[in-house]
Design a protein around this motif. Structure first.
Motif, PDB file in Angstrom:
ATOM      1  N   ARG A 376       0.806  -1.227   0.000  1.00  0.00           N
ATOM      2  CA  ARG A 376       0.000   0.000   0.000  1.00  0.00           C
ATOM      3  C   ARG A 376       0.835   1.271   0.000  1.00  0.00           C
ATOM      4  O   ARG A 376       0.307   2.351  -0.255  1.00  0.00           O
ATOM      5  CB  ARG A 376      -0.937  -0.018   1.212  1.00  0.00           C
ATOM      6  CG  ARG A 376      -2.024  -1.079   1.098  1.00  0.00           C
ATOM      7  CD  ARG A 376      -3.064  -0.937   2.161  1.00  0.00           C
ATOM      8  NE  ARG A 376      -2.544  -1.192   3.497  1.00  0.00           N
ATOM      9  CZ  ARG A 376      -3.295  -1.224   4.590  1.00  0.00           C
ATOM     10  NH1 ARG A 376      -4.591  -1.000   4.507  1.00  0.00           N
ATOM     11  NH2 ARG A 376      -2.783  -1.469   5.770  1.00  0.00           N
ATOM     12  N   LEU A 377       2.133   1.165   0.274  1.00  0.00           N
ATOM     13  CA  LEU A 377       2.975   2.364   0.255  1.00  0.00           C
ATOM     14  C   LEU A 377       2.978   3.051  -1.107  1.00  0.00           C
ATOM     15  O   LEU A 377       3.190   4.255  -1.199  1.00  0.00           O
ATOM     16  CB  LEU A 377       4.416   2.015   0.650  1.00  0.00           C
ATOM     17  CG  LEU A 377       4.827   2.327   2.090  1.00  0.00           C
ATOM     18  CD1 LEU A 377       6.273   1.950   2.322  1.00  0.00           C
ATOM     19  CD2 LEU A 377       4.609   3.794   2.409  1.00  0.00           C
ATOM     20  N   GLU A 379       0.553   3.792  -2.785  1.00  0.00           N
ATOM     21  CA  GLU A 379      -0.512   4.792  -2.803  1.00  0.00           C
ATOM     22  C   GLU A 379      -0.037   6.139  -2.256  1.00  0.00           C
ATOM     23  O   GLU A 379      -0.664   7.167  -2.472  1.00  0.00           O
ATOM     24  CB  GLU A 379      -1.708   4.301  -1.969  1.00  0.00           C
ATOM     25  CG  GLU A 379      -2.396   3.084  -2.568  1.00  0.00           C
ATOM     26  CD  GLU A 379      -3.370   2.426  -1.595  1.00  0.00           C
ATOM     27  OE1 GLU A 379      -3.567   2.964  -0.490  1.00  0.00           O
ATOM     28  OE2 GLU A 379      -3.912   1.371  -1.949  1.00  0.00           O
ATOM     29  N   MET A 380       1.093   6.141  -1.527  1.00  0.00           N
ATOM     30  CA  MET A 380       1.648   7.383  -0.998  1.00  0.00           C
ATOM     31  C   MET A 380       1.931   8.386  -2.116  1.00  0.00           C
ATOM     32  O   MET A 380       1.893   9.589  -1.901  1.00  0.00           O
ATOM     33  CB  MET A 380       2.953   7.092  -0.259  1.00  0.00           C
ATOM     34  CG  MET A 380       2.815   6.980   1.242  1.00  0.00           C
ATOM     35  SD  MET A 380       2.084   8.444   1.975  1.00  0.00           S
ATOM     36  CE  MET A 380       3.298   9.664   1.594  1.00  0.00           C
ATOM     37  N   PRO A 434      -7.462   6.033   0.880  1.00  0.00           N
ATOM     38  CA  PRO A 434      -7.587   5.196   2.092  1.00  0.00           C
ATOM     39  C   PRO A 434      -6.966   5.868   3.317  1.00  0.00           C
ATOM     40  O   PRO A 434      -6.005   6.629   3.201  1.00  0.00           O
ATOM     41  CB  PRO A 434      -6.809   3.921   1.718  1.00  0.00           C
ATOM     42  CG  PRO A 434      -6.803   3.891   0.218  1.00  0.00           C
ATOM     43  CD  PRO A 434      -6.796   5.321  -0.219  1.00  0.00           C
ATOM     44  N   HIS A 435      -7.499   5.549   4.511  1.00  0.00           N
ATOM     45  CA  HIS A 435      -7.003   6.144   5.763  1.00  0.00           C
ATOM     46  C   HIS A 435      -5.539   5.791   6.004  1.00  0.00           C
ATOM     47  O   HIS A 435      -4.779   6.600   6.555  1.00  0.00           O
ATOM     48  CB  HIS A 435      -7.848   5.665   6.953  1.00  0.00           C
ATOM     49  CG  HIS A 435      -9.264   6.164   6.904  1.00  0.00           C
ATOM     50  ND1 HIS A 435      -9.567   7.497   6.705  1.00  0.00           N
ATOM     51  CD2 HIS A 435     -10.459   5.518   7.025  1.00  0.00           C
ATOM     52  CE1 HIS A 435     -10.892   7.657   6.709  1.00  0.00           C
ATOM     53  NE2 HIS A 435     -11.457   6.467   6.883  1.00  0.00           N
ATOM     54  N   PHE A 436      -5.127   4.586   5.599  1.00  0.00           N
ATOM     55  CA  PHE A 436      -3.725   4.171   5.762  1.00  0.00           C
ATOM     56  C   PHE A 436      -2.798   5.163   5.061  1.00  0.00           C
ATOM     57  O   PHE A 436      -1.792   5.610   5.618  1.00  0.00           O
ATOM     58  CB  PHE A 436      -3.530   2.763   5.181  1.00  0.00           C
ATOM     59  CG  PHE A 436      -2.079   2.353   5.041  1.00  0.00           C
ATOM     60  CD1 PHE A 436      -1.392   1.827   6.122  1.00  0.00           C
ATOM     61  CD2 PHE A 436      -1.411   2.504   3.828  1.00  0.00           C
ATOM     62  CE1 PHE A 436      -0.053   1.457   5.993  1.00  0.00           C
ATOM     63  CE2 PHE A 436      -0.076   2.141   3.694  1.00  0.00           C
ATOM     64  CZ  PHE A 436       0.606   1.614   4.784  1.00  0.00           C
ATOM     65  N   THR A 437      -3.152   5.517   3.830  1.00  0.00           N
ATOM     66  CA  THR A 437      -2.348   6.444   3.037  1.00  0.00           C
ATOM     67  C   THR A 437      -2.258   7.806   3.724  1.00  0.00           C
ATOM     68  O   THR A 437      -1.180   8.399   3.813  1.00  0.00           O
ATOM     69  CB  THR A 437      -2.979   6.626   1.640  1.00  0.00           C
ATOM     70  OG1 THR A 437      -3.147   5.338   1.059  1.00  0.00           O
ATOM     71  CG2 THR A 437      -2.116   7.463   0.735  1.00  0.00           C
ATOM     72  N   GLN A 438      -3.397   8.280   4.205  1.00  0.00           N
ATOM     73  CA  GLN A 438      -3.420   9.577   4.891  1.00  0.00           C
ATOM     74  C   GLN A 438      -2.561   9.531   6.156  1.00  0.00           C
ATOM     75  O   GLN A 438      -1.853  10.496   6.473  1.00  0.00           O
ATOM     76  CB  GLN A 438      -4.868   9.952   5.235  1.00  0.00           C
ATOM     77  CG  GLN A 438      -5.740  10.158   3.993  1.00  0.00           C
ATOM     78  CD  GLN A 438      -7.234  10.143   4.294  1.00  0.00           C
ATOM     79  OE1 GLN A 438      -7.654   9.747   5.380  1.00  0.00           O
ATOM     80  NE2 GLN A 438      -8.045  10.569   3.350  1.00  0.00           N
ATOM     81  N   GLY A 439      -2.588   8.380   6.853  1.00  0.00           N
ATOM     82  CA  GLY A 439      -1.802   8.224   8.080  1.00  0.00           C
ATOM     83  C   GLY A 439      -0.309   8.259   7.818  1.00  0.00           C
ATOM     84  O   GLY A 439       0.449   8.933   8.533  1.00  0.00           O
ATOM     85  N   VAL A 440       0.147   7.529   6.792  1.00  0.00           N
ATOM     86  CA  VAL A 440       1.573   7.506   6.448  1.00  0.00           C
ATOM     87  C   VAL A 440       2.040   8.911   6.061  1.00  0.00           C
ATOM     88  O   VAL A 440       3.140   9.349   6.423  1.00  0.00           O
ATOM     89  CB  VAL A 440       1.846   6.504   5.296  1.00  0.00           C
ATOM     90  CG1 VAL A 440       3.289   6.612   4.824  1.00  0.00           C
ATOM     91  CG2 VAL A 440       1.553   5.084   5.751  1.00  0.00           C
TER      92      VAL A 440
END
Length: 468
Positions: A376-377, A379-380, A434-440
């Motif tokens: 998923r990185l 998506e960063m 995605p929330h994961f992307t926003q978090g990173v």
């Protein structure tokens, strides 16, 4: 020279930027090379990999509208880039424009953000390149052991060797010089454009309109979620702006390169996504890393499938070349301004390239692609680019107000409406990620703030400008 003595919002004057421009870097690029650089960066993973995933999981046949929406969002941002690139033809792209328009802290954060975006994109794309080349070699009777083409923890992998090898080759090309690199890029781009056009010509006759029903299987909301995912496909036209100092006639050629490459790619994306979802039911593209080749296989055109695989390897190679180039030029700019150690802005006396920046980027991207499951990185890259587009668009509005006297070889039409629309589009796409992307993204930006206040603020060349 600056606004506010020690303010984190101090801005650099356009005149100071221009006086630094071009010291050591060779001016070898014209409008054609810039357009090819843009197409080289844009058409690659997006068209050969992500189209299938976005169709199967997010938008269905309405993927066509996702590309239209993303293309429109990019078009507004591209007009802003064109104005600033022609007005301030200095390496660094959004970082440079943010420094002049919004101030040092915004410039640093977007520069720091772009370095991550480009390097993670390069690593993720190199893994995709490795997958295609391993498949091609297998078709030719050569099997690469799983241990040598997968990272640790994936299918018994030890190291993804093909991705490390291709990034090493690209690093050597970029060290040798921009002229040699763009010649290679031109050849790779022509091959992949030929393959994309071949797919369109061959595939259009196999479209079954029944496959377009239902058109909105994930609802209208799926169109926007799909747009935020396939935005990765448009990452790269800002790489044209990073080459500003190596352009022979930047005032004329930069706007042409930015806008022409975006238009060509948007048209091709829309046509290809329509044909893809018309040839094969969208559900079949789930978890398919090679949707274009797969679609041709399904309709019995195996020779076309093999050709597309070759085109994908060329296409993805040119993405790697241009994205690596972009990250080295942003690192070069941050270093030249003192926000990172100045060793990375040294230009080789013979090659006219920032060799140390290039080696650092090369080593980091080789390590990421060889030993990490990117997942998923990748998506960063979307959130990084979208944030950069917001900064560039805001800088256009600010500089129209603060510096109406500066000559603008290209003027973005409809200011402040056009840049405001670009900002709204991009913020909406960030919201849909995605929330994961926003978090990173938040974590990386936080690390950036720490580095700026510990090192960058005290070492910035703006401190010395202010003492004069």
């Amino acid at each position: 020279m600056a606004s506010g003595n020690k303010s984190i919002f101090r801005t650099k004057s356009i005149e100071a930027m221009l006086s630094e421009s071009g010291k050591g870097l060779k001016k070898v690029l014209g409008a054609f090379e810039l357009t090819m650089l843009g197409i080289g960066a844009i058409i690659g993973t997006g068209i050969f990999v992500l189209t299938g995933v976005a169709a199967a999981d997010y938008a269905g046949p309405a993927l066509v509208l996702s590309f239209v929406f993303s293309g429109i969002a990019c078009s507004f941002a591209a007009l802003c880039y064109a104005e600033l690139a022609a007005m301030i033809p200095v390496a660094g792209s959004a970082y440079t424009f943010g420094y002049v328009g919004l101030g040092e802290i915004w410039a640093w954060i977007i520069g720091w953000d772009l370095i991550l975006e480009y390097m993670v994109a390069v690593a993720a794309v190199a893994v995709g390149w490795s997958g295609y080349i391993v498949t091609l070699l297998k078709a030719g009777g050569i099997t690469v052991p799983a241990a040598l083409c997968n990272p640790p923890g994936q299918n018994g992998g030890i190291v993804n060797l093909p991705s490390i090898i291709i990034l090493g080759i690209i690093m050597l090309f970029l060290i040798k010089g921009v002229s040699e690199s763009t010649k290679l890029n031109n050849i790779l781009v022509l091959i992949k454009l030929a393959v994309v056009i071949l797919f369109i010509v061959v595939g259009v006759g196999h479209v079954n309109p029944a496959n377009w029903h239902p058109f909105f299987p994930y609802g209208v909301n799926g169109v926007f979620t799909g747009a935020s995912i396939i935005f990765f496909a448009y990452v790269g036209f800002d790489a044209v702006a990073t080459a500003a100092e190596e352009v022979k006639n930047p005032q004329r050629d930069l706007p042409i390169g930015i806008i022409a490459s975006l238009l060509v790619c948007t048209v091709l994306y829309i046509i290809v996504s329509a044909i893809l979802t018309g040839m094969v039911p969208y559900q079949q593209y789930h978890n398919n890393a090679a949707p274009v080749a797969y679609a041709l296989q399904q309709v019995g055109i195996n020779w076309g499938s093999a050709l597309v695989s070759v085109g994908a390897v060329c296409g993805i190679s040119s993405v790697l070349l241009v994205m690596t180039f972009g990250s080295t030029r942003i690192l070069f700019s941050l270093s030249r301004d003192g926000l990172l150690p100045t060793v990375f802005s040294e230009v080789h006396p013979k090659f006219g390239t920032p060799v140390k920046s290039t080696v650092l980027v090369g080593v980091i991207t080789m390590a990421l692609s060889g030993f990490l499951q990117i997942g998923r990185l990748a998506e960063m890259t979307n959130i990084g680019t979208l944030a950069a587009f917001c900064v560039v668009s805001a800088s256009v509005i600010v500089l129209r107000k603060k510096r109406p006297d500066v000559k603008r070889p290209f003027s973005c039409p409809g200011v402040p409406i056009t840049p405001a629309i670009a900002i709204v589009f991009c913020l909406y796409l960030i919201y849909k990620l995605p929330h994961f992307t926003q978090g990173v993204f938040v974590v990386w930006v936080s690390i950036g703030f720490v580095i700026y206040f510990i090192y960058g603020k005290s070492h910035s060349i703006m401190n010395f400008e202010e003492q004069k």
